[in-house]
Design a protein around this motif. Sequence first.
Motif, mmCIF file in Angstrom:
data_model
loop_
_atom_site.group_PDB
_atom_site.id
_atom_site.type_symbol
_atom_site.label_atom_id
_atom_site.label_comp_id
_atom_site.label_asym_id
_atom_site.label_seq_id
_atom_site.Cartn_x
_atom_site.Cartn_y
_atom_site.Cartn_z
ATOM 1 N N GLN A 92 39.679 29.030 36.054
ATOM 2 C CA GLN A 92 40.003 28.325 34.804
ATOM 3 C C GLN A 92 39.848 29.247 33.599
ATOM 4 O O GLN A 92 40.731 29.306 32.738
ATOM 5 C CB GLN A 92 39.092 27.106 34.656
ATOM 6 C CG GLN A 92 39.258 26.336 33.369
ATOM 7 C CD GLN A 92 40.423 25.387 33.394
ATOM 8 O OE1 GLN A 92 40.934 25.050 34.451
ATOM 9 N NE2 GLN A 92 40.849 24.963 32.235
ATOM 10 N N ASN A 93 38.750 29.982 33.532
ATOM 11 C CA ASN A 93 38.520 30.825 32.366
ATOM 12 C C ASN A 93 39.409 32.063 32.357
ATOM 13 O O ASN A 93 39.688 32.617 31.293
ATOM 14 C CB ASN A 93 37.040 31.190 32.243
ATOM 15 C CG ASN A 93 36.218 29.994 31.792
ATOM 16 O OD1 ASN A 93 36.757 29.042 31.234
ATOM 17 N ND2 ASN A 93 34.931 30.030 32.038
ATOM 18 N N SER A 94 39.889 32.500 33.512
ATOM 19 C CA SER A 94 40.870 33.592 33.551
ATOM 20 C C SER A 94 42.198 33.092 33.004
ATOM 21 O O SER A 94 42.857 33.785 32.216
ATOM 22 C CB SER A 94 41.052 34.113 34.979
ATOM 23 O OG SER A 94 39.872 34.713 35.441
ATOM 24 N N GLN A 95 42.603 31.896 33.390
ATOM 25 C CA GLN A 95 43.830 31.290 32.848
ATOM 26 C C GLN A 95 43.720 31.187 31.323
ATOM 27 O O GLN A 95 44.650 31.552 30.594
ATOM 28 C CB GLN A 95 44.037 29.891 33.422
ATOM 29 C CG GLN A 95 44.272 29.823 34.901
ATOM 30 C CD GLN A 95 44.223 28.379 35.393
ATOM 31 O OE1 GLN A 95 44.577 27.449 34.679
ATOM 32 N NE2 GLN A 95 43.784 28.192 36.627
ATOM 33 N N TYR A 96 42.579 30.675 30.870
ATOM 34 C CA TYR A 96 42.309 30.511 29.437
ATOM 35 C C TYR A 96 42.442 31.848 28.705
ATOM 36 O O TYR A 96 43.116 31.955 27.689
ATOM 37 C CB TYR A 96 40.896 29.925 29.277
ATOM 38 C CG TYR A 96 40.310 29.979 27.897
ATOM 39 C CD1 TYR A 96 40.630 29.014 26.952
ATOM 40 C CD2 TYR A 96 39.412 30.982 27.536
ATOM 41 C CE1 TYR A 96 40.082 29.052 25.680
ATOM 42 C CE2 TYR A 96 38.864 31.030 26.267
ATOM 43 C CZ TYR A 96 39.194 30.063 25.350
ATOM 44 O OH TYR A 96 38.657 30.106 24.093
ATOM 45 N N SER A 97 41.808 32.878 29.244
ATOM 46 C CA SER A 97 41.803 34.192 28.610
ATOM 47 C C SER A 97 43.194 34.822 28.594
ATOM 48 O O SER A 97 43.653 35.315 27.560
ATOM 49 C CB SER A 97 40.819 35.106 29.327
ATOM 50 O OG SER A 97 40.803 36.376 28.740
ATOM 51 N N TYR A 98 43.885 34.799 29.729
ATOM 52 C CA TYR A 98 45.209 35.412 29.807
ATOM 53 C C TYR A 98 46.209 34.706 28.893
ATOM 54 O O TYR A 98 47.015 35.343 28.218
ATOM 55 C CB TYR A 98 45.739 35.409 31.246
ATOM 56 C CG TYR A 98 44.945 36.277 32.188
ATOM 57 C CD1 TYR A 98 44.182 37.349 31.740
ATOM 58 C CD2 TYR A 98 44.956 36.030 33.552
ATOM 59 C CE1 TYR A 98 43.455 38.142 32.614
ATOM 60 C CE2 TYR A 98 44.230 36.824 34.431
ATOM 61 C CZ TYR A 98 43.484 37.870 33.961
ATOM 62 O OH TYR A 98 42.779 38.658 34.830
ATOM 63 N N TYR A 99 46.152 33.383 28.848
ATOM 64 C CA TYR A 99 47.088 32.653 27.998
ATOM 65 C C TYR A 99 46.796 32.921 26.522
ATOM 66 O O TYR A 99 47.714 33.051 25.713
ATOM 67 C CB TYR A 99 47.072 31.152 28.296
ATOM 68 C CG TYR A 99 48.206 30.441 27.608
ATOM 69 C CD1 TYR A 99 49.518 30.614 28.035
ATOM 70 C CD2 TYR A 99 47.985 29.644 26.497
ATOM 71 C CE1 TYR A 99 50.579 30.006 27.380
ATOM 72 C CE2 TYR A 99 49.036 29.026 25.837
ATOM 73 C CZ TYR A 99 50.330 29.213 26.286
ATOM 74 O OH TYR A 99 51.379 28.613 25.628
ATOM 75 N N ASN A 100 45.520 33.038 26.171
ATOM 76 C CA ASN A 100 45.174 33.322 24.776
ATOM 77 C C ASN A 100 45.652 34.704 24.339
ATOM 78 O O ASN A 100 46.043 34.894 23.185
ATOM 79 C CB ASN A 100 43.674 33.178 24.542
ATOM 80 C CG ASN A 100 43.274 31.736 24.369
ATOM 81 O OD1 ASN A 100 44.118 30.861 24.208
ATOM 82 N ND2 ASN A 100 41.985 31.467 24.414
ATOM 83 N N LYS A 101 45.620 35.673 25.241
ATOM 84 C CA LYS A 101 46.133 37.010 24.909
ATOM 85 C C LYS A 101 47.646 36.945 24.683
ATOM 86 O O LYS A 101 48.169 37.564 23.755
ATOM 87 C CB LYS A 101 45.818 38.024 26.012
ATOM 88 C CG LYS A 101 44.347 38.185 26.337
ATOM 89 C CD LYS A 101 43.484 38.443 25.145
ATOM 90 C CE LYS A 101 42.038 38.636 25.541
ATOM 91 N NZ LYS A 101 41.090 38.159 24.574
ATOM 92 N N PHE A 102 48.321 36.192 25.516
ATOM 93 C CA PHE A 102 49.767 35.983 25.363
ATOM 94 C C PHE A 102 50.067 35.347 24.006
ATOM 95 O O PHE A 102 50.944 35.797 23.268
ATOM 96 C CB PHE A 102 50.261 35.110 26.527
ATOM 97 C CG PHE A 102 51.654 34.584 26.382
ATOM 98 C CD1 PHE A 102 52.755 35.430 26.485
ATOM 99 C CD2 PHE A 102 51.867 33.231 26.169
ATOM 100 C CE1 PHE A 102 54.050 34.934 26.360
ATOM 101 C CE2 PHE A 102 53.153 32.728 26.057
ATOM 102 C CZ PHE A 102 54.242 33.584 26.141
ATOM 103 N N ARG A 103 49.320 34.309 23.658
ATOM 104 C CA ARG A 103 49.518 33.639 22.371
ATOM 105 C C ARG A 103 49.225 34.563 21.194
ATOM 106 O O ARG A 103 49.905 34.511 20.166
ATOM 107 C CB ARG A 103 48.631 32.391 22.278
ATOM 108 C CG ARG A 103 49.170 31.256 23.088
ATOM 109 C CD ARG A 103 48.260 30.069 23.169
ATOM 110 N NE ARG A 103 47.767 29.602 21.886
ATOM 111 C CZ ARG A 103 47.137 28.468 21.719
ATOM 112 N NH1 ARG A 103 46.925 27.684 22.758
ATOM 113 N NH2 ARG A 103 46.707 28.098 20.544
#
Length: 180
Positions: A92-103
């Motif tokens: 979950q926190n990897s998804q959170y982190s990767y998506y935030n970098k994309f954003r």
Amino acid sequence: SERSLQVINKSFDFTDRLAAKKDFLAYFEDKVKRRTSSKGNHDNWYGSFKYLKLYTNGNCKFADVDEKFCEGFKEFLKTVKSLKSETVGLAQNSQYSYYNKFRAAIKEAFEERLFSVNPGLRVKGIPQGETQREYLTIEELKMLFNTDCDLPILKRASIFSALTGLRWSDMIKLTWKEVQ
């Protein structure tokens, strides 16, 4: 003439129309290369880039990145298997982190006038998950304190870490001016 048009557009605060044809993956990769302040941050940016490249099959122009694309990448992160394992998905926190970098990359591109609107603005992010924190009980801390150690600095650092909650990576960067 195209370059002149780009300069004029930036001067009058217009979006660069030619940016739509530019390679968003190359732009994102450049952002990854510039994130060198810490290894952890760089690794997160690089991980996000690898999954974005996988999602797009290595081909993504600025014109491809819209609200639907952002939603699709978010769902992709929720279902894709980890690059380190063929059976386990992303935490979950990897998804959170990767998506935030994309954003963050999209936001920077928008601020650089490469998007006319921020395509990720109305897409909700991935929520951060709760983590299970392990800690020493008072009895375990007393045992640590009473245990002999060949390296006294290691023992003191361990006790300091347990009492302050600081991680090893934070402790080695700690300076005297930060200690109150």
